[in-house]
Design a protein around this motif. Structure first.
Motif, PDB file in Angstrom:
ATOM      1  N   ASP A  48       2.111   6.541  -6.885  1.00  0.00           N
ATOM      2  CA  ASP A  48       1.056   7.438  -7.349  1.00  0.00           C
ATOM      3  C   ASP A  48       1.424   8.904  -7.120  1.00  0.00           C
ATOM      4  OD1 ASP A  48      -0.440   5.249  -8.129  1.00  0.00           O
ATOM      5  OD2 ASP A  48      -1.784   5.313  -6.388  1.00  0.00           O
ATOM      6  N   ALA A  49       1.991   9.189  -5.943  1.00  0.00           N
ATOM      7  CA  ALA A  49       2.381  10.569  -5.628  1.00  0.00           C
ATOM      8  C   ALA A  49       3.496  11.046  -6.555  1.00  0.00           C
ATOM      9  CB  ALA A  49       2.826  10.670  -4.167  1.00  0.00           C
ATOM     10  N   GLN A  80       1.193   3.992  -2.955  1.00  0.00           N
ATOM     11  CA  GLN A  80       0.897   5.405  -2.691  1.00  0.00           C
ATOM     12  C   GLN A  80       2.072   6.293  -3.084  1.00  0.00           C
ATOM     13  OE1 GLN A  80      -0.120   5.234   1.476  1.00  0.00           O
ATOM     14  NE2 GLN A  80      -2.283   4.848   1.050  1.00  0.00           N
ATOM     15  N   ARG A 104       0.829  -1.203   0.000  1.00  0.00           N
ATOM     16  CA  ARG A 104       0.000   0.000   0.000  1.00  0.00           C
ATOM     17  C   ARG A 104       0.868   1.259   0.000  1.00  0.00           C
ATOM     18  NH1 ARG A 104      -2.769  -0.682   4.431  1.00  0.00           N
ATOM     19  NH2 ARG A 104      -1.560   0.762   5.686  1.00  0.00           N
TER      20      ARG A 104
END
Length: 77
Positions: free
Chosen positions: A38-39, A35, A31
């Motif tokens: 994605d950032a 994340q 996870r």
């Protein structure tokens, strides 16, 4: 990797983040890494779009700017 020290600093930070995430259970690690990806994609995507717009405004053809975007050291006008 780039010779630019800012890139080295960011790569070191990401490596440290990844090493610290290894202490987590796999689901948490996945996870967090997702994340992070994605950032990073969001930030670099916006920066790339802005740089391409600026290059176009400066008279660069987008094909030329895009082909050189992967190797900034080769940029010459």
């Amino acid at each position: 990797m780039s010779a630019d020290p800012r890139i080295s600093t960011l790569a070191t930070d990401v490596a440290r983040f990844s090493t610290e995430a290894e202490q987590l259970v796999p689901a948490q690690r996945l996870r967090l890494v997702a994340q992070l990806r994605d950032a990073l994609e969001a930030v670099t995507g916006q920066a790339l779009d802005a740089a391409m717009s600026a290059a176009k405004s400066d008279g660069w053809e987008l094909r030329s700017a895009a082909s050189r975007s992967w190797c900034p050291e080769s940029w010459t006008m």
